[in-house]
Design a protein around this motif. Structure first.
Motif, PDB file in Angstrom:
ATOM      1  N   GLY A   1      77.590 -47.589  -6.206  1.00  0.00           N
ATOM      2  CA  GLY A   1      76.782 -46.953  -5.174  1.00  0.00           C
ATOM      3  C   GLY A   1      76.837 -45.447  -5.166  1.00  0.00           C
ATOM      4  O   GLY A   1      76.105 -44.799  -4.396  1.00  0.00           O
ATOM      5  N   ILE A   2      77.658 -44.853  -6.012  1.00  0.00           N
ATOM      6  CA  ILE A   2      77.840 -43.398  -5.964  1.00  0.00           C
ATOM      7  C   ILE A   2      76.578 -42.642  -6.369  1.00  0.00           C
ATOM      8  O   ILE A   2      76.303 -41.554  -5.846  1.00  0.00           O
ATOM      9  CB  ILE A   2      79.051 -42.959  -6.831  1.00  0.00           C
ATOM     10  N   VAL A   3      75.775 -43.200  -7.265  1.00  0.00           N
ATOM     11  CA  VAL A   3      74.555 -42.509  -7.684  1.00  0.00           C
ATOM     12  C   VAL A   3      73.585 -42.368  -6.513  1.00  0.00           C
ATOM     13  O   VAL A   3      73.046 -41.292  -6.258  1.00  0.00           O
ATOM     14  CB  VAL A   3      73.886 -43.241  -8.870  1.00  0.00           C
ATOM     15  N   GLY A   4      73.384 -43.462  -5.776  1.00  0.00           N
ATOM     16  CA  GLY A   4      72.485 -43.410  -4.635  1.00  0.00           C
ATOM     17  C   GLY A   4      72.964 -42.475  -3.550  1.00  0.00           C
ATOM     18  O   GLY A   4      72.172 -41.722  -2.958  1.00  0.00           O
ATOM     19  N   MET A   5      74.263 -42.491  -3.272  1.00  0.00           N
ATOM     20  CA  MET A   5      74.811 -41.598  -2.252  1.00  0.00           C
ATOM     21  C   MET A   5      74.698 -40.140  -2.696  1.00  0.00           C
ATOM     22  O   MET A   5      74.383 -39.251  -1.886  1.00  0.00           O
ATOM     23  CB  MET A   5      76.268 -41.945  -1.972  1.00  0.00           C
ATOM     24  N   THR A   6      74.957 -39.881  -3.973  1.00  0.00           N
ATOM     25  CA  THR A   6      74.836 -38.513  -4.493  1.00  0.00           C
ATOM     26  C   THR A   6      73.403 -38.027  -4.378  1.00  0.00           C
ATOM     27  O   THR A   6      73.161 -36.862  -4.019  1.00  0.00           O
ATOM     28  CB  THR A   6      75.315 -38.444  -5.954  1.00  0.00           C
ATOM     29  N   GLN A   7      72.438 -38.893  -4.648  1.00  0.00           N
ATOM     30  CA  GLN A   7      71.044 -38.475  -4.524  1.00  0.00           C
ATOM     31  C   GLN A   7      70.691 -38.161  -3.077  1.00  0.00           C
ATOM     32  O   GLN A   7      69.926 -37.222  -2.804  1.00  0.00           O
ATOM     33  CB  GLN A   7      70.111 -39.555  -5.072  1.00  0.00           C
ATOM     34  N   LYS A   8      71.243 -38.904  -2.125  1.00  0.00           N
ATOM     35  CA  LYS A   8      71.020 -38.581  -0.712  1.00  0.00           C
ATOM     36  C   LYS A   8      71.564 -37.188  -0.391  1.00  0.00           C
ATOM     37  O   LYS A   8      70.942 -36.430   0.365  1.00  0.00           O
ATOM     38  CB  LYS A   8      71.682 -39.627   0.181  1.00  0.00           C
ATOM     39  N   VAL A   9      72.714 -36.859  -0.957  1.00  0.00           N
ATOM     40  CA  VAL A   9      73.288 -35.526  -0.755  1.00  0.00           C
ATOM     41  C   VAL A   9      72.378 -34.465  -1.365  1.00  0.00           C
ATOM     42  O   VAL A   9      72.108 -33.416  -0.751  1.00  0.00           O
ATOM     43  CB  VAL A   9      74.701 -35.455  -1.368  1.00  0.00           C
ATOM     44  N   LEU A  10      71.886 -34.710  -2.577  1.00  0.00           N
ATOM     45  CA  LEU A  10      70.998 -33.740  -3.228  1.00  0.00           C
ATOM     46  C   LEU A  10      69.716 -33.551  -2.427  1.00  0.00           C
ATOM     47  O   LEU A  10      69.211 -32.429  -2.309  1.00  0.00           O
ATOM     48  CB  LEU A  10      70.680 -34.206  -4.648  1.00  0.00           C
ATOM     49  N   ASP A  11      69.192 -34.627  -1.871  1.00  0.00           N
ATOM     50  CA  ASP A  11      67.995 -34.506  -1.039  1.00  0.00           C
ATOM     51  C   ASP A  11      68.281 -33.655   0.196  1.00  0.00           C
ATOM     52  O   ASP A  11      67.472 -32.799   0.580  1.00  0.00           O
ATOM     53  CB  ASP A  11      67.517 -35.894  -0.608  1.00  0.00           C
ATOM     54  N   PHE A  12      69.424 -33.882   0.814  1.00  0.00           N
ATOM     55  CA  PHE A  12      69.805 -33.116   2.003  1.00  0.00           C
ATOM     56  C   PHE A  12      69.944 -31.635   1.676  1.00  0.00           C
ATOM     57  O   PHE A  12      69.584 -30.766   2.481  1.00  0.00           O
ATOM     58  CB  PHE A  12      71.115 -33.665   2.565  1.00  0.00           C
ATOM     59  N   CYS A  13      70.470 -31.335   0.484  1.00  0.00           N
ATOM     60  CA  CYS A  13      70.693 -29.949   0.057  1.00  0.00           C
ATOM     61  C   CYS A  13      69.458 -29.341  -0.607  1.00  0.00           C
ATOM     62  O   CYS A  13      69.519 -28.195  -1.061  1.00  0.00           O
ATOM     63  CB  CYS A  13      71.875 -29.884  -0.911  1.00  0.00           C
ATOM     64  N   ASP A  14      68.369 -30.097  -0.671  1.00  0.00           N
ATOM     65  CA  ASP A  14      67.131 -29.643  -1.300  1.00  0.00           C
ATOM     66  C   ASP A  14      67.373 -29.244  -2.756  1.00  0.00           C
ATOM     67  O   ASP A  14      66.890 -28.211  -3.229  1.00  0.00           O
ATOM     68  CB  ASP A  14      66.534 -28.471  -0.511  1.00  0.00           C
ATOM     69  N   MET A  15      68.115 -30.105  -3.463  1.00  0.00           N
ATOM     70  CA  MET A  15      68.462 -29.846  -4.854  1.00  0.00           C
ATOM     71  C   MET A  15      67.657 -30.678  -5.844  1.00  0.00           C
ATOM     72  O   MET A  15      67.906 -30.618  -7.048  1.00  0.00           O
ATOM     73  CB  MET A  15      69.964 -30.120  -5.076  1.00  0.00           C
ATOM     74  N   GLY A  16      66.731 -31.493  -5.354  1.00  0.00           N
ATOM     75  CA  GLY A  16      65.907 -32.263  -6.265  1.00  0.00           C
ATOM     76  C   GLY A  16      66.628 -33.469  -6.820  1.00  0.00           C
ATOM     77  O   GLY A  16      67.711 -33.849  -6.355  1.00  0.00           O
ATOM     78  N   PRO A  17      66.056 -34.093  -7.851  1.00  0.00           N
ATOM     79  CA  PRO A  17      66.660 -35.305  -8.410  1.00  0.00           C
ATOM     80  C   PRO A  17      67.923 -35.013  -9.214  1.00  0.00           C
ATOM     81  O   PRO A  17      68.115 -33.891  -9.711  1.00  0.00           O
ATOM     82  CB  PRO A  17      65.559 -35.871  -9.314  1.00  0.00           C
ATOM     83  N   LEU A  18      68.761 -36.020  -9.324  1.00  0.00           N
ATOM     84  CA  LEU A  18      69.950 -35.919 -10.168  1.00  0.00           C
ATOM     85  C   LEU A  18      69.515 -35.671 -11.602  1.00  0.00           C
ATOM     86  O   LEU A  18      68.714 -36.444 -12.152  1.00  0.00           O
ATOM     87  CB  LEU A  18      70.758 -37.210 -10.078  1.00  0.00           C
ATOM     88  N   PRO A  19      70.011 -34.618 -12.258  1.00  0.00           N
ATOM     89  CA  PRO A  19      69.630 -34.368 -13.656  1.00  0.00           C
ATOM     90  C   PRO A  19      70.051 -35.514 -14.569  1.00  0.00           C
ATOM     91  O   PRO A  19      71.040 -36.212 -14.313  1.00  0.00           O
ATOM     92  CB  PRO A  19      70.391 -33.076 -14.003  1.00  0.00           C
ATOM     93  N   ALA A  20      69.319 -35.701 -15.643  1.00  0.00           N
ATOM     94  CA  ALA A  20      69.633 -36.765 -16.600  1.00  0.00           C
ATOM     95  C   ALA A  20      70.921 -36.467 -17.357  1.00  0.00           C
ATOM     96  O   ALA A  20      71.675 -37.382 -17.704  1.00  0.00           O
ATOM     97  CB  ALA A  20      68.476 -36.946 -17.578  1.00  0.00           C
ATOM     98  N   GLU A  21      71.180 -35.199 -17.621  1.00  0.00           N
ATOM     99  CA  GLU A  21      72.386 -34.806 -18.345  1.00  0.00           C
ATOM    100  C   GLU A  21      73.099 -33.683 -17.592  1.00  0.00           C
ATOM    101  O   GLU A  21      72.453 -32.823 -16.983  1.00  0.00           O
ATOM    102  CB  GLU A  21      72.050 -34.351 -19.764  1.00  0.00           C
ATOM    103  N   LEU A  22      74.428 -33.725 -17.654  1.00  0.00           N
ATOM    104  CA  LEU A  22      75.270 -32.722 -16.985  1.00  0.00           C
ATOM    105  C   LEU A  22      76.289 -32.197 -17.995  1.00  0.00           C
ATOM    106  O   LEU A  22      77.445 -32.618 -18.026  1.00  0.00           O
ATOM    107  CB  LEU A  22      75.978 -33.348 -15.781  1.00  0.00           C
ATOM    108  N   PRO A  23      75.900 -31.260 -18.843  1.00  0.00           N
ATOM    109  CA  PRO A  23      76.799 -30.800 -19.907  1.00  0.00           C
ATOM    110  C   PRO A  23      77.951 -29.921 -19.431  1.00  0.00           C
ATOM    111  O   PRO A  23      78.987 -29.846 -20.099  1.00  0.00           O
ATOM    112  CB  PRO A  23      75.869 -30.018 -20.834  1.00  0.00           C
ATOM    113  N   GLN A  24      77.789 -29.241 -18.288  1.00  0.00           N
ATOM    114  CA  GLN A  24      78.875 -28.404 -17.766  1.00  0.00           C
ATOM    115  C   GLN A  24      79.772 -29.290 -16.897  1.00  0.00           C
ATOM    116  O   GLN A  24      79.656 -29.322 -15.679  1.00  0.00           O
ATOM    117  CB  GLN A  24      78.324 -27.225 -16.967  1.00  0.00           C
ATOM    118  N   ILE A  25      80.682 -29.992 -17.530  1.00  0.00           N
ATOM    119  CA  ILE A  25      81.451 -31.020 -16.836  1.00  0.00           C
ATOM    120  C   ILE A  25      82.596 -30.398 -16.029  1.00  0.00           C
ATOM    121  O   ILE A  25      83.395 -29.623 -16.548  1.00  0.00           O
ATOM    122  CB  ILE A  25      82.016 -32.044 -17.835  1.00  0.00           C
ATOM    123  N   VAL A  26      82.642 -30.773 -14.751  1.00  0.00           N
ATOM    124  CA  VAL A  26      83.748 -30.423 -13.855  1.00  0.00           C
ATOM    125  C   VAL A  26      84.173 -31.699 -13.150  1.00  0.00           C
ATOM    126  O   VAL A  26      83.348 -32.405 -12.581  1.00  0.00           O
ATOM    127  CB  VAL A  26      83.330 -29.372 -12.806  1.00  0.00           C
TER     128      VAL A  26
END
Length: 217
Positions: free
Chosen positions: A103-128
């Motif tokens: 369920g973490i993907v869906g919850m993360t997308q809700k956070v991104l929507d709240f922050c007006d950050m758009g959709p979760l990117p397909a790739e995240l090369p700057q890993i933290v």
């Protein structure tokens, strides 16, 4: 300035000389992320680590330690954000986490929507991950204001984020003492989703905003 967080005498014994120790007397569901918000005040090369940070890795034959970390950081004065995930090769650490934090993907997308950050990117090369991050004020000022603090506000109002994230099944067994401490601090007897979502937010932010970034160790 780099802080290392502890919460009792046992965790304090894990801390390393060379970091600034900080007793986290007021545990929240955000763990080190709350400490980041509380302690950041414009410091250069600011970071907050758990008491149990431990690396067997090396950078240019230097074993990880506070002194060697400072040596490595000093070699790259132009870098704004440093991360310690040099050897990770996942294309998307949020999508990968769905395998063990359902369920973490869906919850993360809700956070991104709240922050007006758009959709979760397909790739995240700057890993933290694990808040193994040291950065300069230009990053922290923008990241806290535009992402971390709003994300924490969003997660506070997200009931599903308080469900069991499954972490104790993966690595850290839940003890009666820990369950009691969690219940008293934020109302549940397990690891909720909050820290696992928040620890992945810098990777998303770094994908959406340009900073001079470098993986070390």
């Amino acid at each position: 300035m780099i802080f290392q967080v502890y919460f009792d005498e046992e965790s304090k014994r894990n801390c390393s000389e060379g970091f600034t120790w900080y007793e986290n007397k007021h545990l929240t569901e955000f763990f080190e992320n709350q400490v980041i918000v509380d302690l950041y005040a414009g410091q250069d090369l600011f970071g907050v680590f758990s008491h149990d940070i431990d690396f067997a890795f090396k950078e240019d034959d230097l074993k990880f330690s506070p002194d060697n970390l400072n040596t490595v950081l000093s070699r790259w004065p132009e870098v704004e954000v440093f991360s310690f995930q040099k050897r990770r090769k996942q294309k998307n650490i949020v999508a990968q986490a769905e395998n063990y934090h359902k369920g973490i993907v869906g919850m993360t997308q809700k956070v991104l929507d709240f922050c007006d950050m758009g959709p979760l990117p397909a790739e995240l090369p700057q890993i933290v991950l694990f808040n193994y991050l040291i950065a300069r004020p230009r990053f922290w000022d923008k990241y806290l204001k535009e992402m971390l603090i709003p994300a924490m506000q969003c997660l506070k109002e997200m009931p599903e984020a308080y469900q069991d994230a499954g972490y104790s099944k993966l690595t850290r067994a839940m003890t009666p003492e820990k369950a009691k401490r969690f219940k008293e601090a934020f109302g549940v007897e397990h690891y909720p989703y909050h820290p696992f979502i928040c620890e992945r937010l810098p990777s998303i932010f770094l994908r959406k905003h340009k900073f001079n970034f470098k993986h070390i160790f």
